[in-house]
Structure formats: C-alpha cells, structure tokens
Enzyme design. Structure first.
Site, PDB file in Angstrom:
ATOM      1  CE  LYS A  32      -3.296   2.323   3.063  1.00 45.32           C
ATOM      2  NZ  LYS A  32      -4.344   2.125   4.046  1.00 45.32           N
TER       3      LYS A  32
HETATM    4  C1  5RP Z   1      -2.393   4.373   8.338  1.00 50.63           C
HETATM    5  C2  5RP Z   1      -3.081   3.540   7.335  1.00 50.63           C
HETATM    6  C3  5RP Z   1      -4.443   3.876   7.068  1.00 50.63           C
HETATM    7  O1  5RP Z   1      -5.208   2.723   6.997  1.00 50.63           O
HETATM    8  C4  5RP Z   1      -4.573   4.533   5.771  1.00 50.63           C
HETATM    9  O2  5RP Z   1      -3.632   5.490   5.502  1.00 50.63           O
HETATM   10  C5  5RP Z   1      -5.954   4.956   5.631  1.00 50.63           C
HETATM   11  O3  5RP Z   1      -6.309   5.346   4.464  1.00 50.63           O
HETATM   12  P1  5RP Z   1      -6.622   6.866   4.155  1.00 50.63           P
HETATM   13  O4  5RP Z   1      -5.300   7.538   4.002  1.00 50.63           O
HETATM   14  O5  5RP Z   1      -7.338   6.701   2.848  1.00 50.63           O
HETATM   15  O6  5RP Z   1      -7.463   7.451   5.223  1.00 50.63           O
HETATM   16  O7  5RP Z   1      -2.576   2.624   6.788  1.00 50.63           O
HETATM   17  O8  5RP Z   1      -1.074   4.398   8.086  1.00 50.63           O
END
Ligand code: 5RP
Length: 299
Positions: free
Chosen positions: A203
């Site tokens: 991710k």
């Molecule tokens: C924190 C994470 C969060 O789940 C993630 O960033 C959440 O998604 P968004 O940025 O879309 O709110 O991994 O590090």
C-alpha cells in the site's frame, strides 16, 4: 463400516480432455501456495484483479478519528460495497459482526500514538490471534527513511515469515513521515523494498508524476491510500488515475468515511475501481445516489 454395496467402477475420466491447471492472474502471485492465493482472491476480485479495501484502522495511533467515532453505526452500511475491510483486532472483535462475509485485513503493527514518533512500531498481534480472527491478510507499516526504518523492516519480515507458515499474505503499508517527499522516486524505493522483503501486496500513496513507474517497479499488487480528505471529485480522479496507471485498487479510508454521504461515496469509488467508470461518471453517480438517499430520508 463403509458401504460397499453397488460399488461401481468409475467411467467418466474424460480421456480426451487434458486436465486444466488453473492460472492465477494476480500480479507476481502465480507461484504462491493455494491458501495464500485463495485469501488473495477473496480480497482482489478475480474478474478484474482489483480491490476496494475500506481502511478503518486509523484509531490504532490517532484514537477516535473524525468519521470513525462510532464504527458500529457508520461502517456496517458501507461493508456491502467494499471488497475487504482493513482494521485492528480491537475494532473487529468489538464492533463488526462475525457474520460479515468480507475478508478482514488485520492491522498487526502498532505501539505508538500521534503524540510520539510515528515510526516507532512493534508487531502487536500474534499470528495465533490473527488465525483465530480468520484474518485474510496481515497489514504492517514500513517507514523507509523514517527514524525507525530498520525496526519497521524487521516487523515486516517477522509478520511475513509468520504469515507464510499459514498461508496468510502480508500487506506492507508504506508510512511516510512529514519530512519525506511523496514523489515517485521515494515511493518507488519504499514499495520495492517492501516487495523484495516478501510483502504480497503493498500500500502506498498516489503521486502526480510518474506513478506508473512506481507501479511497474513493484512486482506485486499496489493499492493506494486515499490520504487526507479531498473534495469528492479529486478523490475519484486520484483513484481513477491510480488504476489507469497500474494500481490494483485502493485501500481508502478518510475520503470515504469522512464524506458527507459515505454510502454514496463508497459506491462511486467502487465504480472507478471495478466499473471502469471515469472520475466524471463516478462523480455523477455520487450525486445521483446522494440525492436519491436524501429524497428517501424525507419520504
Ligand atoms: C495508516 C493507514 C491507514 O489505513 C490509511 O492510511 C488509511 O487510508 P486513508 O489515508 O485513505 O485514510 O494505513 O497508516
């Protein structure tokens, strides 16, 4: 005792039909074990290899995040439109129905808060507990260039080694400190290191320039975080561009649950991720759904 009555020889061996060896199309995942593939196929829709993961794990370091104050109220209506839910074990056990049919991507790293150094994480969940919770993947934060870079890579290795023993894939989440620039060079470095260390999915963030290089340089599926809340059209455009430029999906949180109408927004994001809709079409859908939900509320 076994019943041997009327035992007949098999006849239908289809001798003229070669046995099929089912292919597994998810990027870089063809050589994985069956259980690992099966879990990934629950997260990434096999019809297009894409996923809409709904991230609601923010409380693990920032407490009752705006939009997630009452997960039991806000999140259940969104679940039917997501492919997977990314969350902590505390949230899963306390607020999500065990009848949920969607795979849980379990955040297993943590140990810090917004009041302290964010990269200072540990592996907070044993593999035994992840198995008890029927996790479909394990999510761990990796801070390339962060104060605790080494420890976070060690966490990724530890989680991946444990998950590999039981066929549970690892999602490496590239955490970016305030001091680091989210450009293609940095994101390419971070995502590639995660994949090389064994993450099955990575991710990261979308970047305006050269995101396709980040995606191409990562040998496993990439999903993007949404980041801070944006106007809906911009969030949809980011999701659309990420998919066009090689992402396998989104793991989006705030841009969905902080939206004025999260149920409409999750469907709009879904239409981009799975429906090949443009950002403009998805934005129209968002407004149509929002308007019709308003009307039905007032009837
Ligand atoms: C924190 C994470 C969060 O789940 C993630 O960033 C959440 O998604 P968004 O940025 O879309 O709110 O991994 O590090």
């Amino acid at each position: 005792m076994a019943d041997f009555e009327d035992l007949q020889d098999g006849k239908n061996f289809y001798l003229d039909v070669p046995q099929t060896s089912p292919a597994f199309g998810l990027k870089g995942c063809g050589s994985l074990e069956w259980g690992m593939k099966n879990r990934l196929a629950r997260i990434f829709d096999p019809s297009d290899g894409h996923t809409l993961m709904l991230a609601i794990d923010h409380g693990y370091f920032q407490g009752p995040t705006t939009g997630l104050e009452r997960i039991d109220v806000v999140i259940p209506p969104l679940i039917p439109f997501a492919d997977a839910l990314m969350l902590t074990r505390g949230t899963l056990r306390s607020t999500i129905s065990a009848e949920m049919q969607k795979p849980a991507v379990l955040r297993v790293s943590g140990g810090q808060s917004i009041l302290k150094e964010l990269s200072n994480e540990l592996v907070a969940v044993d593999i035994d507990d992840a198995l008890r919770l029927n996790a479909s993947a394990l999510a761990v934060q990796v801070y390339i260039g962060g104060v605790h870079e080494h420890e976070s890579i060690r966490n990724l290795s530890q989680v991946t080694n444990a998950g590999n023993r039981y066929g549970i894939p690892t999602l490496a989440v590239t955490g970016v400190g305030k001091e680091l620039t989210r450009d293609a060079r940095y994101l390419g470095l971070a995502t590639r290191i995660c994949a090389e260390m064994g993450a099955h999915v990575v991710k990261t963030y979308f970047c305006e320039r050269n995101f396709e290089r980040v995606a191409a340089g990562c040998p496993v599926p990439l999903v993007i975080a949404g980041g801070k809340k944006l106007p809906e059209f911009e969030a949809l455009q980011m999701a659309y561009r990420a998919i066009q430029e090689g992402a396998a999906g989104v793991d989006m949180g705030r841009n969905i649950f902080q939206c004025e109408d999260p149920v409409a927004m999750v469907q709009a994001v879904r239409s981009v991720v799975h429906g090949k809709e443009s950002a403009a079409q998805a934005y129209d859908l968002f407004h149509t759904l929002k308007a019709s939900r308003r009307t039905s509320e007032h009837v």
